[in-house]
Design a protein around this motif. Structure first.
Motif, short mmCIF file in Angstrom:
data_model
loop_
_atom_site.label_atom_id
_atom_site.label_comp_id
_atom_site.label_asym_id
_atom_site.label_seq_id
_atom_site.Cartn_x
_atom_site.Cartn_y
_atom_site.Cartn_z
N GLY A 81 0.79 -1.23 0.00
CA GLY A 81 0.00 0.00 0.00
C GLY A 81 0.81 1.27 0.00
O GLY A 81 0.26 2.37 0.02
N SER A 82 2.14 1.15 -0.05
CA SER A 82 3.01 2.33 0.01
C SER A 82 3.75 2.53 -1.31
O SER A 82 3.70 1.69 -2.20
N ASN A 83 4.47 3.64 -1.36
CA ASN A 83 5.35 3.90 -2.51
C ASN A 83 6.81 3.71 -2.11
O ASN A 83 7.71 4.27 -2.72
N SER A 84 7.05 2.92 -1.08
CA SER A 84 8.40 2.73 -0.56
C SER A 84 9.06 1.46 -1.08
O SER A 84 8.38 0.49 -1.41
N CYS A 85 10.38 1.51 -1.12
CA CYS A 85 11.21 0.33 -1.36
C CYS A 85 12.12 0.15 -0.16
O CYS A 85 12.76 1.11 0.29
N HIS A 86 12.17 -1.06 0.38
CA HIS A 86 13.01 -1.37 1.53
C HIS A 86 14.20 -2.21 1.07
O HIS A 86 14.03 -3.18 0.33
N LEU A 87 15.39 -1.83 1.53
CA LEU A 87 16.63 -2.50 1.13
C LEU A 87 17.44 -2.92 2.35
O LEU A 87 17.41 -2.27 3.39
N GLN A 88 18.19 -4.01 2.17
CA GLN A 88 19.20 -4.43 3.14
C GLN A 88 20.30 -5.14 2.37
O GLN A 88 20.03 -5.81 1.35
N ALA A 89 21.54 -4.99 2.82
CA ALA A 89 22.68 -5.59 2.12
C ALA A 89 23.64 -6.22 3.11
O ALA A 89 23.77 -5.78 4.25
N THR A 90 24.32 -7.26 2.63
CA THR A 90 25.35 -7.92 3.42
C THR A 90 26.33 -8.58 2.46
O THR A 90 26.20 -8.47 1.24
N VAL A 91 27.32 -9.28 3.04
CA VAL A 91 28.26 -10.06 2.24
C VAL A 91 28.13 -11.51 2.69
O VAL A 91 28.20 -11.81 3.89
N ASP A 92 27.93 -12.40 1.75
CA ASP A 92 27.79 -13.82 2.06
C ASP A 92 29.10 -14.36 2.63
O ASP A 92 30.16 -14.23 2.00
N VAL A 93 29.02 -14.97 3.81
CA VAL A 93 30.24 -15.39 4.49
C VAL A 93 30.94 -16.56 3.79
O VAL A 93 32.14 -16.77 3.97
N ASP A 94 30.22 -17.31 2.98
CA ASP A 94 30.82 -18.45 2.30
C ASP A 94 31.34 -18.08 0.91
O ASP A 94 32.51 -18.28 0.61
N SER A 95 30.48 -17.49 0.08
CA SER A 95 30.87 -17.20 -1.31
C SER A 95 31.60 -15.87 -1.45
O SER A 95 32.28 -15.63 -2.44
N GLY A 96 31.43 -14.98 -0.46
CA GLY A 96 32.03 -13.65 -0.57
C GLY A 96 31.26 -12.73 -1.51
O GLY A 96 31.74 -11.63 -1.82
N ARG A 97 30.07 -13.13 -1.96
CA ARG A 97 29.29 -12.30 -2.87
C ARG A 97 28.51 -11.24 -2.11
O ARG A 97 28.12 -11.42 -0.95
N ILE A 98 28.26 -10.13 -2.79
CA ILE A 98 27.36 -9.10 -2.28
C ILE A 98 25.93 -9.64 -2.38
O ILE A 98 25.54 -10.21 -3.39
N VAL A 99 25.15 -9.44 -1.32
CA VAL A 99 23.75 -9.85 -1.32
C VAL A 99 22.90 -8.65 -0.92
O VAL A 99 23.13 -8.04 0.13
N VAL A 100 21.93 -8.29 -1.77
CA VAL A 100 20.99 -7.22 -1.46
C VAL A 100 19.58 -7.77 -1.53
O VAL A 100 19.21 -8.42 -2.52
N LEU A 101 18.79 -7.52 -0.50
CA LEU A 101 17.37 -7.85 -0.48
C LEU A 101 16.58 -6.57 -0.72
O LEU A 101 16.87 -5.53 -0.11
N SER A 102 15.60 -6.65 -1.60
CA SER A 102 14.80 -5.48 -1.97
C SER A 102 13.33 -5.85 -2.01
O SER A 102 12.96 -6.87 -2.60
N ALA A 103 12.48 -5.05 -1.35
CA ALA A 103 11.05 -5.32 -1.33
C ALA A 103 10.28 -4.05 -1.65
O ALA A 103 10.64 -2.94 -1.21
N LEU A 104 9.21 -4.20 -2.43
CA LEU A 104 8.29 -3.10 -2.68
C LEU A 104 6.93 -3.66 -3.08
O LEU A 104 6.78 -4.86 -3.31
N ASP A 105 5.95 -2.78 -3.15
CA ASP A 105 4.62 -3.14 -3.61
C ASP A 105 4.60 -3.01 -5.13
O ASP A 105 4.81 -1.91 -5.66
N ASN A 106 4.36 -4.11 -5.83
CA ASN A 106 4.42 -4.06 -7.29
C ASN A 106 3.36 -3.14 -7.89
O ASN A 106 3.53 -2.63 -9.01
N LEU A 107 2.27 -2.88 -7.18
CA LEU A 107 1.26 -1.94 -7.66
C LEU A 107 1.52 -0.52 -7.18
O LEU A 107 0.91 0.42 -7.68
N GLY A 108 2.41 -0.36 -6.19
CA GLY A 108 2.77 0.95 -5.67
C GLY A 108 4.02 1.48 -6.35
O GLY A 108 3.98 2.00 -7.45
N LYS A 109 5.17 1.33 -5.67
CA LYS A 109 6.44 1.79 -6.25
C LYS A 109 6.76 1.07 -7.55
O LYS A 109 7.52 1.57 -8.38
#
Length: 338
Positions: A281-309
């Motif tokens: 119900g919002s126009n927001s996008c929520h993000l969080q990032a970390t580094v995978d302890v095993d692969s060393g890859r960057i990991v970003v999680l992103s969530a939003l309302d597909n009908l909103g933002k």
């Protein structure tokens, strides 16, 4: 001062969300809404959540739409170009379809059918320099829903040089409204409930616009249909650039710098992970990032309302900029829960 606004394709999910947002907008006066099969129906017969909005859906007549100052096109992909071509030059247009998103005609041919209609200003204000372009534009191409989710997660990391553009992997799940309102067997409740299913694996059409707007050169995407009405959650992973490693750059800090002044993009506190209900119900996008302890890859999680933002909210955000209004007008940064 207020401006007259019309919505073409108002019977769909994105069109209905547009009507909801516009009905509460202090400067946009909703004067017309059109549909195809539902033309002639009162809006509440199609969108019962809009009780109190006295509006009858008309046919998609460019002459009627052209009487407005602003037209939102929420039509199926491939149908916007013909309507837009018949609108007066003085009418501003935001297209929620794919017709004008891509710069590369070859990429259009690869993922869509029909001729490439051209390219309008891409409607993602948070991209560097794009906000000013939108302000100066009379024609804006709204983002795809997956594209908004993934681009916001990835673009700052590639621009900073922290993430390598040549090895990006995305796994993302979307609610069923992302597939539109048309009757389809695979979207029946009995087919969707209790199931999680992939689709368009390795060939989703939003890959082209994500690459164009992030600088990614290789992107593998696995989309999934999730048994919920709305929302997208994307897991975006990438290698560090060869000359940058975890000890030389924190992906979360890069995102924080990029979005420090953005009203709708929020990097969550450490240890807090995005989830779709928080953005509903919002126009927001929520993000969080970390580094995978095993692969060393960057990991970003992103969530939003597909009908909103991811659709209607983004379109209203762009329209606000086009008319010199506060960017947040008529839009909420807060989700609806539970």
């Amino acid at each position: 001062m207020s401006w007259r606004v019309a919505v073409a394709g108002a019977s769909g999910y994105a069109g209905g969300e547009l009507l909801r947002l516009l009905a509460g907008h202090p400067e946009f006066d909703l004067v017309a809404a059109t549909a195809h099969a539902q033309a002639g129906s009162h809006v509440t017969a199609v969108h019962p959540q809009l009780v109190g909005l006295d509006l009858t859906l008309g046919t998609t007549d460019p002459a009627t739409l052209g009487e407005s100052d602003l037209v939102f096109l929420a039509l199926p992909h491939g149908q916007s170009a013909a309507v837009a071509a018949q609108l007066p030059a003085g009418v501003k247009v935001v297209d929620l379809g794919a017709d004008f998103r891509l710069r590369d005609a070859d990429q259009w041919d690869r993922y869509y059918s029909g001729p490439h209609a051209g390219t309008w200003t891409y409607g993602l204000p948070e991209l560097p320099g794009r906000r000013e372009e939108i302000k100066q534009s009379s024609r804006v191409a709204n983002t795809g829903c997956y594209a908004a989710t993934i681009t916001l997660a990835l673009a700052p990391l590639i621009a900073d040089g922290l993430a390598s553009p040549d090895d990006v992997v995305v796994v993302a799940g979307s609610g069923t409204s992302g597939a539109g309102r048309g009757a389809k067997v695979n979207l029946l409740g009995s087919e969707v409930m209790g199931d999680l299913s992939p689709y368009k694996v390795g060939a989703h059409q939003h890959v082209a616009e994500i690459k164009e707007n992030t600088g990614a050169t290789s992107l593998s995407m696995t989309p999934m249909l999730v048994p919920m009405p709305r929302g997208i959650l994307a897991t975006v992973t990438a290698r560090f650039s060869p000359d940058r490693f975890a000890e030389e750059g924190d992906p979360r800090e890069v995102l924080q710098r990029a979005y420090a002044d953005e009203p709708f993009v929020h990097v969550l506190p450490e240890g807090q992970w995005p989830h779709t209900a928080a953005t509903s119900g919002s126009n927001s996008c929520h993000l969080q990032a970390t580094v995978d302890v095993d692969s060393g890859r960057i990991v970003v999680l992103s969530a939003l309302d597909n009908l909103g933002k991811g659709a209607a909210g983004q379109a209203v955000q762009c329209a606000n900029l086009m008319f010199g209004l506060p960017e947040t007008m008529g839009l909420s940064v807060f989700g609806v829960a539970p």
